[in-house]
Scaffold this active site. Sequence first.
Site: not given
Ligand code: IPM
Ligand code: MG
Length: 359
Positions: A142, A192, A224, A248, A252
């Site tokens: 990032y 990885k 993975d 990230d 999710d």
């Molecule tokens: C998160 C989001 C952010 C990230 C984006 C919106 C920049 O996806 O907080 O997970 O990638 O960190």
């Molecule tokens: Mg995210």
Amino acid sequence: MSLNICLLPGDGIGPEIMAQAVKIMDVTAKAFGFTVATSEALLGGAAIDAAGTPLPEATVAACTAADAVLLGAVGGPKWDNIEKSIRPERGLLGIRKAMGLFANLRPATLFDELRHACLLRADIAAQGLDVLIVRELTGGIYFGEPKGEETKDGERRAFNTMVYAESEIERIARVAFEAARKRRGKLCSVDKANVLDVSQLWREVVIRTAKDYPDVELSHMYVDNAAMQLVRAPHQFDVMVTGNLFGDILSDEAAVITGSIGMLPSASLGSSGPGLYEPIHGSAPDIAGQDKANPLATILSVAMMLRHSLDMAAPAEAIEAAARAVLKEGWRTGDIMQEGAKLVGCEKMGSLVAERIAK
Ligand code: IPM
Ligand code: MG
């Protein structure tokens, strides 16, 4: 005791869920005998509209001066075509970096009352899912340099750099080991290392750091495989620690398989100074301003804030218990609605939780 909380409502459903969180802070303060003073600052699209930048200087100043920061959500289609250096997301990345919030704690839990919503097969869901993802938040690909775009051999190329220094790996590993200690004592480091040099160093440093935590059971998994294991047998995980990009994605994944993304809070912490707390869901522009959003993730973020940044476990537990009670009584927002339950809006859901805290 008086707390100074900086609010960043942001965009989309941000302001409406924030209003419910403020309601909860007020009743909790009253019930437990402390006071809360809030200030508000601009972030994301709201800041672009008002100040031409997603992260105004005044926002950084207000956040660093607070005891803790509570964030709603940022972004929306309105700012999708804006120049990339001032996109709403830049504001989020910028505030993390400016406040030194290198440790992102993202719990994903299956609420008993919402078991029907879990996306996994019933026999897998029955084994439970209670994982804490510890994501490195201010390094990795990032922020790595060099990055950018250039033209070579007549075509455009773009690149980013995944880079971690030993000190960055060690400090996030320590946060994860400490967290595992307070939970079920298991830590899985995700990398990885079969391909990436940066992951080989990651693994080496995690193993070295583990010597200080002999009571924590450490394992390693390639990313993975980890993505696969999260849906195949998520009950095997207690705490997972990983870099910014893998974290990230995996956070999710873990969140959505619970089926209740509108329920999950998160914390971003530095080595000192205020922490930042936010729901893990986004700004949901499609339902913004319609009193349909689920405020529980933001309300539970308030609980996380009281516990982690302000050392107030009892009020935190009271908020969590109230949220669970409301679910048990069958109240639901649209995102977690099920047959036979009672559908309510954002504001009513906030009030139901508030009433139970006040009792
Ligand atoms: C998160 C989001 C952010 C990230 C984006 C919106 C920049 O996806 O907080 O997970 O990638 O960190
Ligand atoms: Mg995210």
